[in-house]
Design a protein around this motif. Sequence first.
Motif, PDB file in Angstrom:
ATOM      1  N   GLU A 241      71.054  79.776 -34.464  1.00 47.53           N
ATOM      2  CA  GLU A 241      72.223  78.919 -34.647  1.00 47.53           C
ATOM      3  C   GLU A 241      71.994  77.529 -34.057  1.00 47.53           C
ATOM      4  O   GLU A 241      72.402  76.515 -34.642  1.00 47.53           O
ATOM      5  CB  GLU A 241      73.452  79.564 -34.000  1.00 47.53           C
ATOM      6  N   PHE A 242      71.336  77.491 -32.896  1.00 47.35           N
ATOM      7  CA  PHE A 242      71.031  76.205 -32.268  1.00 47.35           C
ATOM      8  C   PHE A 242      70.134  75.354 -33.166  1.00 47.35           C
ATOM      9  O   PHE A 242      70.378  74.160 -33.380  1.00 47.35           O
ATOM     10  CB  PHE A 242      70.350  76.433 -30.921  1.00 47.35           C
ATOM     11  N   LEU A 243      69.071  75.965 -33.732  1.00 48.28           N
ATOM     12  CA  LEU A 243      68.137  75.223 -34.578  1.00 48.28           C
ATOM     13  C   LEU A 243      68.789  74.768 -35.871  1.00 48.28           C
ATOM     14  O   LEU A 243      68.463  73.694 -36.400  1.00 48.28           O
ATOM     15  CB  LEU A 243      66.898  76.078 -34.872  1.00 48.28           C
ATOM     16  N   GLU A 244      69.711  75.549 -36.407  1.00 48.06           N
ATOM     17  CA  GLU A 244      70.389  75.176 -37.652  1.00 48.06           C
ATOM     18  C   GLU A 244      71.238  73.926 -37.483  1.00 48.06           C
ATOM     19  O   GLU A 244      71.359  73.109 -38.396  1.00 48.06           O
ATOM     20  CB  GLU A 244      71.262  76.342 -38.146  1.00 48.06           C
ATOM     21  N   GLN A 245      71.855  73.753 -36.316  1.00 51.48           N
ATOM     22  CA  GLN A 245      72.717  72.594 -36.119  1.00 51.48           C
ATOM     23  C   GLN A 245      72.037  71.449 -35.359  1.00 51.48           C
ATOM     24  O   GLN A 245      72.630  70.400 -35.126  1.00 51.48           O
ATOM     25  CB  GLN A 245      74.008  73.024 -35.364  1.00 51.48           C
ATOM     26  N   TYR A 246      70.740  71.655 -35.001  1.00 55.21           N
ATOM     27  CA  TYR A 246      70.003  70.626 -34.249  1.00 55.21           C
ATOM     28  C   TYR A 246      69.749  69.406 -35.132  1.00 55.21           C
ATOM     29  O   TYR A 246      69.288  69.530 -36.275  1.00 55.21           O
ATOM     30  CB  TYR A 246      68.670  71.188 -33.752  1.00 55.21           C
ATOM     31  N   ARG A 247      70.044  68.212 -34.636  1.00 58.32           N
ATOM     32  CA  ARG A 247      69.856  66.976 -35.396  1.00 58.32           C
ATOM     33  C   ARG A 247      68.759  66.142 -34.744  1.00 58.32           C
ATOM     34  O   ARG A 247      68.939  65.602 -33.651  1.00 58.32           O
ATOM     35  CB  ARG A 247      71.162  66.190 -35.452  1.00 58.32           C
ATOM     36  N   VAL A 248      67.626  66.050 -35.445  1.00 54.61           N
ATOM     37  CA  VAL A 248      66.478  65.324 -34.916  1.00 54.61           C
ATOM     38  C   VAL A 248      66.829  63.863 -34.655  1.00 54.61           C
ATOM     39  O   VAL A 248      66.368  63.250 -33.681  1.00 54.61           O
ATOM     40  CB  VAL A 248      65.288  65.417 -35.902  1.00 54.61           C
ATOM     41  N   GLY A 249      67.658  63.272 -35.489  1.00 53.97           N
ATOM     42  CA  GLY A 249      67.998  61.864 -35.366  1.00 53.97           C
ATOM     43  C   GLY A 249      68.792  61.519 -34.125  1.00 53.97           C
ATOM     44  O   GLY A 249      69.013  60.330 -33.846  1.00 53.97           O
ATOM     45  N   ASP A 250      69.236  62.525 -33.377  1.00 51.94           N
ATOM     46  CA  ASP A 250      69.974  62.252 -32.145  1.00 51.94           C
ATOM     47  C   ASP A 250      69.068  61.661 -31.060  1.00 51.94           C
ATOM     48  O   ASP A 250      69.565  61.119 -30.070  1.00 51.94           O
ATOM     49  CB  ASP A 250      70.617  63.535 -31.608  1.00 51.94           C
ATOM     50  N   TYR A 251      67.770  61.803 -31.231  1.00 50.91           N
ATOM     51  CA  TYR A 251      66.830  61.370 -30.201  1.00 50.91           C
ATOM     52  C   TYR A 251      65.813  60.404 -30.814  1.00 50.91           C
ATOM     53  O   TYR A 251      65.280  60.640 -31.895  1.00 50.91           O
ATOM     54  CB  TYR A 251      66.086  62.565 -29.595  1.00 50.91           C
ATOM     55  N   GLU A 252      65.558  59.310 -30.092  1.00 51.33           N
ATOM     56  CA  GLU A 252      64.531  58.378 -30.548  1.00 51.33           C
ATOM     57  C   GLU A 252      63.166  59.026 -30.416  1.00 51.33           C
ATOM     58  O   GLU A 252      62.877  59.711 -29.429  1.00 51.33           O
ATOM     59  CB  GLU A 252      64.566  57.097 -29.708  1.00 51.33           C
ATOM     60  N   ARG A 253      62.332  58.806 -31.419  1.00 51.35           N
ATOM     61  CA  ARG A 253      60.996  59.399 -31.402  1.00 51.35           C
ATOM     62  C   ARG A 253      59.938  58.309 -31.477  1.00 51.35           C
ATOM     63  O   ARG A 253      60.043  57.388 -32.289  1.00 51.35           O
ATOM     64  CB  ARG A 253      60.827  60.351 -32.597  1.00 51.35           C
ATOM     65  N   PRO A 254      58.893  58.420 -30.635  1.00 53.48           N
ATOM     66  CA  PRO A 254      57.820  57.418 -30.692  1.00 53.48           C
ATOM     67  C   PRO A 254      56.849  57.714 -31.825  1.00 53.48           C
ATOM     68  O   PRO A 254      56.741  58.846 -32.297  1.00 53.48           O
ATOM     69  CB  PRO A 254      57.125  57.591 -29.336  1.00 53.48           C
ATOM     70  N   SER A 255      56.135  56.688 -32.259  1.00 52.93           N
ATOM     71  CA  SER A 255      54.946  56.901 -33.074  1.00 52.93           C
ATOM     72  C   SER A 255      53.813  57.273 -32.126  1.00 52.93           C
ATOM     73  O   SER A 255      53.774  56.827 -30.973  1.00 52.93           O
ATOM     74  CB  SER A 255      54.585  55.631 -33.841  1.00 52.93           C
ATOM     75  N   VAL A 256      52.883  58.093 -32.599  1.00 55.12           N
ATOM     76  CA  VAL A 256      51.760  58.532 -31.765  1.00 55.12           C
ATOM     77  C   VAL A 256      50.460  58.113 -32.433  1.00 55.12           C
ATOM     78  O   VAL A 256      50.238  58.379 -33.625  1.00 55.12           O
ATOM     79  CB  VAL A 256      51.777  60.056 -31.548  1.00 55.12           C
ATOM     80  N   ALA A 257      49.625  57.438 -31.679  1.00 57.21           N
ATOM     81  CA  ALA A 257      48.337  56.970 -32.188  1.00 57.21           C
ATOM     82  C   ALA A 257      47.213  57.540 -31.339  1.00 57.21           C
ATOM     83  O   ALA A 257      47.429  58.016 -30.219  1.00 57.21           O
ATOM     84  CB  ALA A 257      48.282  55.446 -32.164  1.00 57.21           C
ATOM     85  N   THR A 258      46.012  57.503 -31.893  1.00 57.64           N
ATOM     86  CA  THR A 258      44.810  57.782 -31.109  1.00 57.64           C
ATOM     87  C   THR A 258      43.962  56.514 -31.093  1.00 57.64           C
ATOM     88  O   THR A 258      43.835  55.840 -32.107  1.00 57.64           O
ATOM     89  CB  THR A 258      43.976  58.930 -31.692  1.00 57.64           C
ATOM     90  N   ASP A 259      43.424  56.184 -29.930  1.00 54.95           N
ATOM     91  CA  ASP A 259      42.492  55.065 -29.804  1.00 54.95           C
ATOM     92  C   ASP A 259      41.187  55.608 -29.247  1.00 54.95           C
ATOM     93  O   ASP A 259      41.176  56.380 -28.277  1.00 54.95           O
ATOM     94  CB  ASP A 259      43.060  53.985 -28.879  1.00 54.95           C
ATOM     95  N   MET A 260      40.078  55.193 -29.859  1.00 49.67           N
ATOM     96  CA  MET A 260      38.776  55.757 -29.557  1.00 49.67           C
ATOM     97  C   MET A 260      37.898  54.767 -28.797  1.00 49.67           C
ATOM     98  O   MET A 260      37.671  53.651 -29.261  1.00 49.67           O
ATOM     99  CB  MET A 260      38.062  56.124 -30.864  1.00 49.67           C
TER     100      MET A 260
END
Length: 296
Positions: A13-32
């Motif tokens: 039930e928690f996962l069904e109503q969970y809204r990803v957009g409620d939290y800011e998300r970073p972009s993730v990069a790799t640097d070599m």
Amino acid sequence: MDLLDHDGLTEREFLEQYRVGDYERPSVATDMVIFTVTDAEANSYRKLPEKELRMLLIRRGGHPFLNKWALPGGFVRPDETTEQAAARELCEETGVDDVYLEQLYTFSDVGRDPRTWVMSCSYMALINSDQVKLEAGDDAIDATWFKVSYRLLRERKELIEDGYVKSLEYELKLYCEGEELTAIVDRTVTAKTTSTSNSYSIVSNDGLAFDHAKIIACAIERLRGKVNYTDIALHLMPELFTLTELQQVYEVILGKELLKAAFRRKVADLVTETDHYTENAGHRPSRLYRRNLEGS
């Protein structure tokens, strides 16, 4: 019985109503940070060529930092891990995929990328220069090996209640034909009775994009630290090499000369002698060695 949280919800039930957009998300990069060791030009055919520590940089073909030099890398795709992304970028830039690869650190300073919130999971790779075939990636207009110089300028130490804080200021210089990039990087070591931590900050920077001077400094420190107690330097060697060549590689990594006898005792268990010798005209033949895989 399904467990209920403080709102009386099951996990489903928690996962069904969970809204990803409620939290800011970073972009993730790799640097070599990709290291190799090459021969410098010898002034005489009787003189063995000296070794040079080099690092791969790409010239950015788009904003931000258009035409500036940067570490090869890119954004992590939704269907891959950061290590898979690093291996993919490595193969795209150099054409090799079976090399030493190690995670360095996650750089997440606010504002490190002017586009948006970008966290970089950085990696270090070591490549035998004989394997390399450069191919600039999609967002690059050039890919070049730069000679690396990294030297300590000054050091300050301050005692604290349960340890000390040491500030070390380094000069980073990167050279290729007609180009010189420089940066001053401060490394702060906080040593307490229960832990030791390192942090890096850029004092000045001329020519490098983003916070890549800081990532490069972190990689050099890691490489220097591990060369003293592991066989990591052997990942930069061809299949067969002389002990003199191996000592030269240690010296360019550490930035100092080593005593021959002490060095050979140090690496005795890391290498195995072969029945092969060098055949260079003008030089006395030297025995060739290979990495001792059993002693690794």
